[in-house]
Design an enzyme around this catalytic site. Sequence first.
Site, short mmCIF file in Angstrom:
data_model
loop_
_atom_site.label_atom_id
_atom_site.label_comp_id
_atom_site.label_asym_id
_atom_site.label_seq_id
_atom_site.Cartn_x
_atom_site.Cartn_y
_atom_site.Cartn_z
N ASP A 183 3.23 -8.81 8.65
CA ASP A 183 4.29 -9.84 8.73
C ASP A 183 3.94 -11.07 7.88
O ASP A 183 4.79 -11.90 7.59
CB ASP A 183 4.55 -10.26 10.19
CG ASP A 183 3.32 -10.84 10.89
OD1 ASP A 183 2.23 -10.91 10.28
OD2 ASP A 183 3.46 -11.22 12.07
N LYS A 209 -1.23 -8.29 -0.24
CA LYS A 209 -0.47 -7.29 0.52
C LYS A 209 0.99 -7.26 0.03
O LYS A 209 1.59 -6.19 -0.06
CB LYS A 209 -0.51 -7.60 2.03
CG LYS A 209 -1.88 -7.52 2.66
CD LYS A 209 -2.45 -6.11 2.72
CE LYS A 209 -1.73 -5.21 3.69
NZ LYS A 209 -2.42 -3.88 3.80
P1 NAD Z 1 -10.15 -3.68 9.18
O1 NAD Z 1 -10.69 -4.76 8.31
O2 NAD Z 1 -10.63 -3.58 10.58
O3 NAD Z 1 -10.43 -2.26 8.51
C1 NAD Z 1 -10.26 -2.02 7.15
C2 NAD Z 1 -10.90 -0.67 6.83
O4 NAD Z 1 -10.66 -0.40 5.44
C3 NAD Z 1 -12.42 -0.64 7.05
O5 NAD Z 1 -12.79 0.56 7.67
C4 NAD Z 1 -12.98 -0.72 5.63
O6 NAD Z 1 -14.24 -0.09 5.51
C5 NAD Z 1 -11.90 0.01 4.85
N1 NAD Z 1 -11.87 -0.38 3.43
C6 NAD Z 1 -11.89 -1.65 2.92
N2 NAD Z 1 -11.86 -1.60 1.58
C7 NAD Z 1 -11.80 -0.29 1.23
C8 NAD Z 1 -11.72 0.41 -0.01
N3 NAD Z 1 -11.70 -0.26 -1.17
N4 NAD Z 1 -11.67 1.75 0.00
C9 NAD Z 1 -11.69 2.43 1.17
N5 NAD Z 1 -11.78 1.83 2.38
C10 NAD Z 1 -11.81 0.49 2.40
O7 NAD Z 1 -8.57 -3.83 9.11
P2 NAD Z 1 -7.47 -3.60 10.24
O8 NAD Z 1 -7.32 -4.83 11.03
O9 NAD Z 1 -7.71 -2.30 10.91
O10 NAD Z 1 -6.17 -3.50 9.31
C11 NAD Z 1 -5.75 -2.24 8.80
C12 NAD Z 1 -4.52 -2.45 7.94
O11 NAD Z 1 -3.49 -3.03 8.71
C13 NAD Z 1 -4.74 -3.37 6.75
O12 NAD Z 1 -4.04 -2.85 5.65
C14 NAD Z 1 -4.15 -4.70 7.19
O13 NAD Z 1 -3.67 -5.42 6.09
C15 NAD Z 1 -3.02 -4.22 8.08
N6 NAD Z 1 -2.63 -5.14 9.16
C16 NAD Z 1 -3.55 -5.60 10.07
C17 NAD Z 1 -3.16 -6.45 11.09
C18 NAD Z 1 -4.15 -6.95 12.13
O14 NAD Z 1 -3.75 -7.77 12.97
N7 NAD Z 1 -5.38 -6.51 12.15
C19 NAD Z 1 -1.82 -6.84 11.19
C20 NAD Z 1 -0.90 -6.36 10.25
C21 NAD Z 1 -1.32 -5.51 9.25
#
Ligand code: NAD
Length: 348
Positions: free
Chosen positions: A128, A156
């Site tokens: 968001d 993003k």
């Molecule tokens: P996180 O940081 O916990 O996990 C990210 C994962 O991606 C990790 O396992 C990391 O090792 C892996 N990663 C990072 N760079 C990489 C690369 N170049 N190649 C392969 N793997 C790679 O993130 P999250 O909180 O689980 O978020 C997951 C997705 O959801 C993201 O795209 C984030 O933008 C989106 N998102 C998260 C939230 C939130 O509140 N956490 C909200 C909305 C959207």
Amino acid sequence: MAMKRLLVTGGCGFIGSHFVRLMLEREAWRVINLDKLTYAGNLENLRGIDEGEHYRFVRGDIGDRALVDDLYKEERPTAVVNFAAESHVDRSILDSAPFFQTNTIGVQVLLEGGRKYGVERFLQVSTDEVYGDAESREPCDEEYRLAPSSPYAASKAAADLLSLSYKRTYGLPVLIARSCNNYGPFQFPEKLIPLMIRNSMLRKDLPVYGDGMQRREWIYVGDCVDAIRRVLERGDDGAIYNVSTEEEYTNLDVIHLLCELMAGEASMDAASLLKSMQFVADRPGHDRRYATRATKIREKLIWNPLVTFEEGIRKTIRWYLENHEWVERVTSGEYRNYYDAVYVRAWG
Ligand code: NAD
Ligand code: TYD
């Protein structure tokens, strides 16, 4: 019938690991998890899941063109769900380079593979935050313009636009899910909720940026991955879906609730936990509010969040209390340098 093959990226992170577990509950999918294992990725998050017919783990970078091409060629995924990202706004303020490398260029590499090898679904997991600050507007739907504030949000938003361009130009069946703030087990303790829980456990200060009146919508991670599964399985080609509880809380509301429930769960004193709140330097460019409407996913995909905020926070606190060794391990590396940069040197 042949098993469908799902390439999940970032499956060792917070949301991705919950999604991998969910998809493996049904035996309909072979899940290939591509993860670089950055500081935020942890194999322990998928403990108990063995490699075999239904699951394969590949350590690698989504921006590595040769590796990604080989993986597409070998596994011929039916669908892709991209969670892999640098995900923390505060880190993007300290250094935006890895954010654009992974969140934007990495997505371009995945999209190219999807196009070349003809995937049937490509789901980009978005946020968001791409809509920017909602301080002076109504909650928005999916048509709202993009106005990201932080380097994280900009990286993003760029990926969303790139994904949509692949739909229009090449006909790649792209879907986008834009979620509000998640919380729950396995979240790295740099985000608000796990950071407050960890600091309470260690009797450390609870740092509040600015006046603490910023508002966010919060969703329990189990509800979010259920929404993502629905988008993957039933969403319309080319469509964007907001994923939200539509319930806003100020950061101070969240911290008050956390202190109250933490006191009950860990036999601590709520008043002294609250006293450890410390107002600290605000995050540069800090968005005051995020607010979205999730009418489309509710009505079209018959999805509703099931976990109330209080119930979710209680479950989360219990998990962190029971898994303090996990917390210790994931914060034992470079976490201290990061923590000092933001909280001790105030963004220095
Ligand atoms: P996180 O940081 O916990 O996990 C990210 C994962 O991606 C990790 O396992 C990391 O090792 C892996 N990663 C990072 N760079 C990489 C690369 N170049 N190649 C392969 N793997 C790679 O993130 P999250 O909180 O689980 O978020 C997951 C997705 O959801 C993201 O795209 C984030 O933008 C989106 N998102 C998260 C939230 C939130 O509140 N956490 C909200 C909305 C959207
Ligand atoms: P965060 O969990 O980083 O998510 P996001 O910035 O992506 O919404 O932060 C949630 C809110 O909590 C945000 O307004 C910043 C604030 N915050 C603090 O006040 N103190 C902290 O130590 C952290 C990590 C966040």
